[in-house]
Design an enzyme around this catalytic site. Structure first.
Site, short mmCIF file in Angstrom:
data_model
loop_
_atom_site.label_atom_id
_atom_site.label_comp_id
_atom_site.label_asym_id
_atom_site.label_seq_id
_atom_site.Cartn_x
_atom_site.Cartn_y
_atom_site.Cartn_z
N LYS A 152 1.71 4.36 3.52
CA LYS A 152 1.38 4.85 4.85
C LYS A 152 2.54 5.68 5.42
CE LYS A 152 1.28 3.66 9.59
NZ LYS A 152 0.94 2.84 10.73
N GLY A 164 4.40 -1.09 2.97
CA GLY A 164 3.67 -0.04 3.69
C GLY A 164 4.27 1.33 3.41
N LYS A 165 4.83 1.47 2.20
CA LYS A 165 5.48 2.75 1.83
C LYS A 165 4.47 3.90 1.78
CE LYS A 165 6.88 0.78 -1.96
NZ LYS A 165 6.51 -0.62 -1.70
N ARG A 201 -4.20 -9.74 -6.77
CA ARG A 201 -3.68 -11.09 -6.58
C ARG A 201 -3.35 -11.33 -5.11
NH1 ARG A 201 1.26 -11.19 -10.78
NH2 ARG A 201 1.34 -9.02 -10.13
N ASP A 231 5.21 -3.58 -1.30
CA ASP A 231 4.04 -3.67 -0.41
C ASP A 231 4.41 -3.69 1.07
OD1 ASP A 231 2.48 -3.80 -2.72
OD2 ASP A 231 2.71 -5.97 -2.83
N ARG A 251 -1.04 -12.23 -2.13
CA ARG A 251 0.41 -12.14 -1.99
C ARG A 251 0.95 -13.42 -1.37
NH1 ARG A 251 -0.08 -6.10 0.57
NH2 ARG A 251 -0.40 -5.01 -1.38
N GLY A 305 1.01 0.09 -5.97
CA GLY A 305 -0.28 0.26 -5.30
C GLY A 305 0.03 0.64 -3.87
N HIS A 306 -0.13 1.91 -3.54
CA HIS A 306 0.23 2.40 -2.21
C HIS A 306 -1.05 2.77 -1.46
CE1 HIS A 306 4.53 3.62 -3.67
NE2 HIS A 306 4.26 2.34 -3.82
N THR A 307 -1.26 2.13 -0.33
CA THR A 307 -2.47 2.36 0.45
C THR A 307 -2.23 3.39 1.52
OG1 THR A 307 -2.79 -0.01 0.20
CG2 THR A 307 -4.34 1.13 1.65
N ASN A 351 2.33 0.38 -11.79
CA ASN A 351 2.45 -0.99 -11.23
C ASN A 351 2.38 -0.92 -9.71
OD1 ASN A 351 4.91 0.41 -11.28
ND2 ASN A 351 6.16 -1.39 -11.71
N GLN A 380 7.69 -0.20 -5.58
CA GLN A 380 8.25 -1.56 -5.54
C GLN A 380 9.22 -1.71 -4.35
OE1 GLN A 380 8.28 0.15 -8.91
NE2 GLN A 380 6.19 -0.49 -8.68
N GLY A 434 -0.71 -0.67 12.96
CA GLY A 434 -2.03 -0.66 12.32
C GLY A 434 -1.95 0.17 11.06
#
Ligand code: GDP
Ligand code: IMO
Ligand code: MG
Length: 428
Positions: A18, A15-16, A302, A13, A304, A40-42, A38, A223, A414
């Site tokens: 982005k 920021g991969k 969940r 998490d 963090r 979750g990349h935003t 598993n 991950q 940002g």
């Protein structure tokens, strides 16, 4: 610059998504090489926000071919629903390539993941419950089901039966669960086969040819380094190799072909799930990082766990991945603190330790030794160059770079694509 790896330098998490999306417009292929849904990349593009789990973040860049490599574990139901979700939003996904050697996550893998966690009780890992560990376990045990098995019905039947023979004994006798019907699983898997077929390809051949032709290939890790099954905080890890070497085995590309390895590094630290975390905060600062940083899991929702930056971990990530650069993310989240503590070393049993201890027991006892760095109050989210940052923010970045062992070549201020300060180009 034909081949680059982009990976998490901490516990995921960072920021991969982005960072990958940012480069996606300039690269020819973006390849996931390990993990599964598993992740979750935003990715935030303008006013649109995307959460990608299995698909490489390059899928949002029209010129880029997204690839799911052999090292990934693929839940076919998730794959199809993620694709149709993107299609509904107008994203063209037709270029996707999927390795025929990737292993399939089936319903019995997710069941085993969940019952194992329940059985572990207090000792649980806090997995995402997506069947990741059991699928990799079957791969190593040589009872896995691969994408290519979907296209030979009799082989598929034999393999599912063989896998379930053993698992059903465990499910029924140890966990007191009903046995899983092999025929039902085979039917379900065959139901996906035709829809998935257009994407299946010899991805290793395609990627090696692309690199030889001078095309730019970006390997996107899921991950992070400390979740690596070999180099992370075992057993509180995922079941794959997010570290740089994983890109070679998980895509079938030799190490001599990789030119650059970029570690994505958050300006503070977070972790989801159980396991040691020396700089974790349980006070109002931890709560503030969670709130300001929006630190809630993209996959499981969940909260963090949050803590200050840990330079020991960053140095370790440089070492085990051979990092050439860092991309420092979420610097904007630290705006407003008068002083920012940074962990420079650990105290373990009364001794100062500069490097991550290889002993799990030592790491569990590690207490952070902090250095205080002066904070800043100015809004930095509009900064486009390093010199536009307040002096104390510049000094914070420089201090982290010095401690971490590789140059910081970009800074996130940002979540948006354009909210990035580029210092050295990753593609030159
Ligand atoms: P990943 O799993 O490494 O791709 O990271 P996640 O997407 O799980 O979590 C990173 C979160 O931080 C996402 O909500 C991103 O939109 C957001 N993000 C990424 N870079 C920055 C940044 O520089 N500043 C801020 N404020 N948010 C960022
Ligand atoms: P991205 O790619 C953060 C964690 C889980 C758990 C451990 C094992 O978004 O950074 P698993 O389901 O993989 O067997 O769970 O790993 N974990 C992650 N934590 N980011 C991720 O992915 C993660 N993927 C798995 O919380 O502690
Ligand atoms: Mg994530």
């Amino acid at each position: 610059m034909p081949a680059l790896v982009l990976l998490g330098a901490q516990w995921g998490d960072e920021g991969k998504g982005k960072a990958t999306d940012l480069l996606g417009g300039s690269v020819d292929y973006v390849v996931r090489y390990q993990g599964g849904n598993n992740a979750g990349h935003t990715v935030v593009v303008g006013d649109q926000k995307y959460a990608l789990h299995l698909l490489p973040s390059g899928i949002l860049s029209p010129g880029c071919t997204p690839v799911i490599g052999n090292g990934v574990v693929v839940d076919p139901a998730v794959l199809l629903s993620e694709l149709s979700g993107l299609n509904e939003r107008g994203v063209d996904t037709s270029k996707l390539l999927l390795s025929g050697n990737a292993h399939l996550i089936t319903p019995y893998h997710t069941t085993v993941d969940k019952v194992t966690e329940r059985f572990l009780g207090k000792r649980k890992i806090g997995t995402t419950g997506r069947g990741i560990g059991p699928t990799y376990a079957d791969k190593i045990n040589r009872v896995g089901i691969r994408v290519q098995d979907l296209y030979d019905e009799s082989i598929l039947e034999q393999k599912v039966e063989a896998a379930l023979d053993f698992k059903n004994q465990i499910l029924a006798k140890l966990y007191n669960r009903r046995a899983i019907d092999a025929a039902k699983i085979v039917d379900e898997l065959l139901g996906y086969a035709e829809q998935i077929k257009p994407y299946v390809a010899d991805t290793t051949l395609i990627l090696n040819n692309a690199i030889d032709e001078g095309k730019v290939v970006l390997f996107e890790g899921g991950q992070g380094t400390l979740l690596d099954v070999d180099h992370g905080t075992y057993p509180f890890v995922t079941s794959s190799n997010p570290t740089a070497g994983g890109a070679c085995t998980g895509a079938g590309v030799g190490p001599t072909k990789i030119n650059r390895v970029i570690g994505i590094l958050k300006a503070y630290t977070t972790r989801v799930g159980a396991g040691p975390f020396p700089t974790e905060l349980f006070d109002k600062d931890g709560e503030a990082l969670r709130t300001i940083g929006g630190e809630r899991g993209v996959t499981t929702g969940r909260d963090r766990r949050c803590g200050w930056f840990d330079a020991v971990i960053a140095r370790y990530a440089t070492r085990v991945n051979g990092l050439t650069d860092f991309f420092l993310t979420k610097l904007d989240v630290l705006t407003g603190w008068e002083q920012i503590p940074v962990c420079v070393a650990y105290e373990i049993d009364g001794k100062r330790v500069e490097e991550l201890p290889y002993s799990q027991s030592d790491f569990h006892h590690a207490k952070p030794i902090y250095e205080m760095l002066p904070g800043w109050t100015e809004d930095i989210s509009k900064a486009k160059t390093f010199s536009e940052l307040p002096k104390n923010a510049q000094a914070y970045v420089k201090a982290l770079e010095e401690m971490s062992g590789a140059p910081i070549s970009a800074i996130g201020v940002g979540p948006g694509r354009d909210e990035t300060i580029e210092i050295n180009s990753f593609l030159s």
